[in-house]
Design a protein around this motif. Structure first.
Motif, mmCIF file in Angstrom:
data_model
loop_
_atom_site.group_PDB
_atom_site.id
_atom_site.type_symbol
_atom_site.label_atom_id
_atom_site.label_comp_id
_atom_site.label_asym_id
_atom_site.label_seq_id
_atom_site.Cartn_x
_atom_site.Cartn_y
_atom_site.Cartn_z
ATOM 1 N N VAL A 1 0.865 -1.180 0.000
ATOM 2 C CA VAL A 1 0.000 0.000 0.000
ATOM 3 C C VAL A 1 0.899 1.226 0.000
ATOM 4 C CG1 VAL A 1 -1.707 1.319 1.298
ATOM 5 C CG2 VAL A 1 -1.890 -1.165 1.205
ATOM 6 N N ILE B 1 -9.295 0.087 1.949
ATOM 7 C CA ILE B 1 -8.373 -1.025 1.697
ATOM 8 C C ILE B 1 -8.449 -2.040 2.835
ATOM 9 C CG2 ILE B 1 -5.938 -1.680 1.479
ATOM 10 C CD1 ILE B 1 -5.487 1.109 0.200
ATOM 11 N N VAL C 1 -1.526 -1.601 -4.029
ATOM 12 C CA VAL C 1 -2.563 -0.579 -4.097
ATOM 13 C C VAL C 1 -1.874 0.784 -4.100
ATOM 14 C CG1 VAL C 1 -4.681 0.354 -3.119
ATOM 15 C CG2 VAL C 1 -4.118 -2.072 -2.783
ATOM 16 N N ILE D 1 -10.136 0.121 -6.220
ATOM 17 C CA ILE D 1 -10.934 -0.267 -5.048
ATOM 18 C C ILE D 1 -12.179 0.596 -4.882
ATOM 19 C CG2 ILE D 1 -8.921 -1.150 -3.810
ATOM 20 C CD1 ILE D 1 -9.256 1.429 -2.003
ATOM 21 N N LEU E 1 -11.010 -5.776 -3.626
ATOM 22 C CA LEU E 1 -9.667 -6.343 -3.767
ATOM 23 C C LEU E 1 -9.728 -7.839 -4.075
ATOM 24 C CD1 LEU E 1 -7.449 -4.771 -0.940
ATOM 25 C CD2 LEU E 1 -6.979 -4.740 -3.392
#
Length: 336
Positions: A29, A64, A247, A269, A274
């Protein structure tokens, strides 16, 4: 203190025995695609064309985490870094706190240049339970930093902050300090690095230049060894796309943690889950091409030197059997 590597090279899971995975082992991330440095071997030193940079919003990160809970198994590692300096994001400590609260991730780590570390931030990271911090150095003095990064850096202050971090009594966070030996002027500088940081880190890393960033030129990768000092390899099938997802700061999901210029985007997203992206047709098609020996047809995978200089796993010899497994799982999901 001992010498090591920023990722685990020994006792790795044999991917050929577990692919296809229902849950990625690693979720990258990117808190910030901005960077405060312009290292000559990085795309941040290049003139960018039509590439947007930004900071991840807190709501994006919360989404997320929410979607990560949909995966059936725990995620082994949440890596809070990507294409820039993660500590530039003012919400970084909240990211760590929220991720820890989910209990979805076995380990949470970050890779940073360490320049924005200070006593207050260090106290917070220790209290929140960050598991590991990888600190990337670009020299052993302010002159090195100016030459390599095009920026002036208070190197002594950086050392003092790492020392403070290391000496925290309630610290459980592993401190890994690394440097690229190929950018240093001589062996004496390498010895200076060890002398300064061996007493104030849990592990040191000596790395080497590689060319992993697409469209970044103007320097030469090490021709003798890979990034961790390992033998160079000629790997055709990229293992990363079978066990990790990236991501980006705005919620775009990429198949690769090196996809800074967004050539391998799988979804978003904001409009997809995901889990659906992980099990989706776009990733399947890339995996299938890889396993069929058609890496050269995938851009930018066709020129990626990660496969020669940075690879930790080799599944080339299992490609034919893995095609069957991956295809069977994809078709089973599609036919539900």
């Amino acid at each position: 203190m001992k010498e090591g590597t920023r990722i685990q090279l020994e006792k790795r899971t044999k991917l050929e025995n577990v692919i296809p995975l229902d849950t990625p082992f690693v979720l990258y991330v990117d808190p910030s695609s901005f960077c405060n440095l312009k290292c000559f071997y990085c795309y941040h030193s290049q003139k960018q064309k039509n590439i947007k940079f930004g900071l991840m919003f807190l709501d994006t990160f919360k989404e997320i985490l929410k979607q990560s809970l949909e995966f059936p198994s725990p995620i082994k590692v949440l890596r809070l870094y990507g294409f820039g300096e993660p500590l530039l994001n003012p919400n970084f400590t909240q990211f760590v706190n929220l991720a820890k609260q989910t209990s979805k991730f076995e380990t949470i780590d970050v890779t940073t240049n360490g320049i924005f570390l200070n006593f207050k931030l260090i106290d917070e990271l220790v209290d929140l339970g960050l598991d590991r911090i990888n600190i990337s150095l670009m020299g052993v003095g302010f002159k090195d930093y100016k030459k390599i990064t095009q920026k002036y850096v208070d190197f002594e202050n950086l050392v003092e902050n790492i020392k403070y971090f290391y000496n925290k009594k309630n610290r459980k966070c592993k401190i890994f300090v690394k440097i690229n030996a190929d950018i240093l002027e001589n062996q004496q500088d390498l010895e200076k690095f060890k002398k300064i940081f061996a007493p104030i880190s849990d592990e040191l890393g000596i790395e080497h230049l590689m060319s992993c960033w697409d469209e970044v030129e103007g320097f030469e990768a090490n021709k003798q060894v890979g990034i961790y000092g390992q033998f160079l390899q000629n790997i055709n099938v990229c293992p990363y796309i079978f066990y990790s997802l990236m991501v980006q700061y705005d919620g775009k999901v990429s198949a690769c943690f090196l996809d800074w210029n967004r050539k391998l985007i799988l979804g978003d997203i904001k409009t997809q889950l995901l889990k659906d992206i992980w099990e989706g047709e776009k990733l399947f098609n890339i995996q299938k091409l890889m396993l069929e020996g058609n890496r050269k047809k995938i851009i930018p995978c066709n020129k990626c030197s990660q496969l020669t200089h940075g690879m930790c796993d080799n599944i080339d010899g299992y490609a034919s059997s893995l095609i069957t497994k991956v295809t069977t799982k994809f078709l089973k999901k599609e036919n539900k």
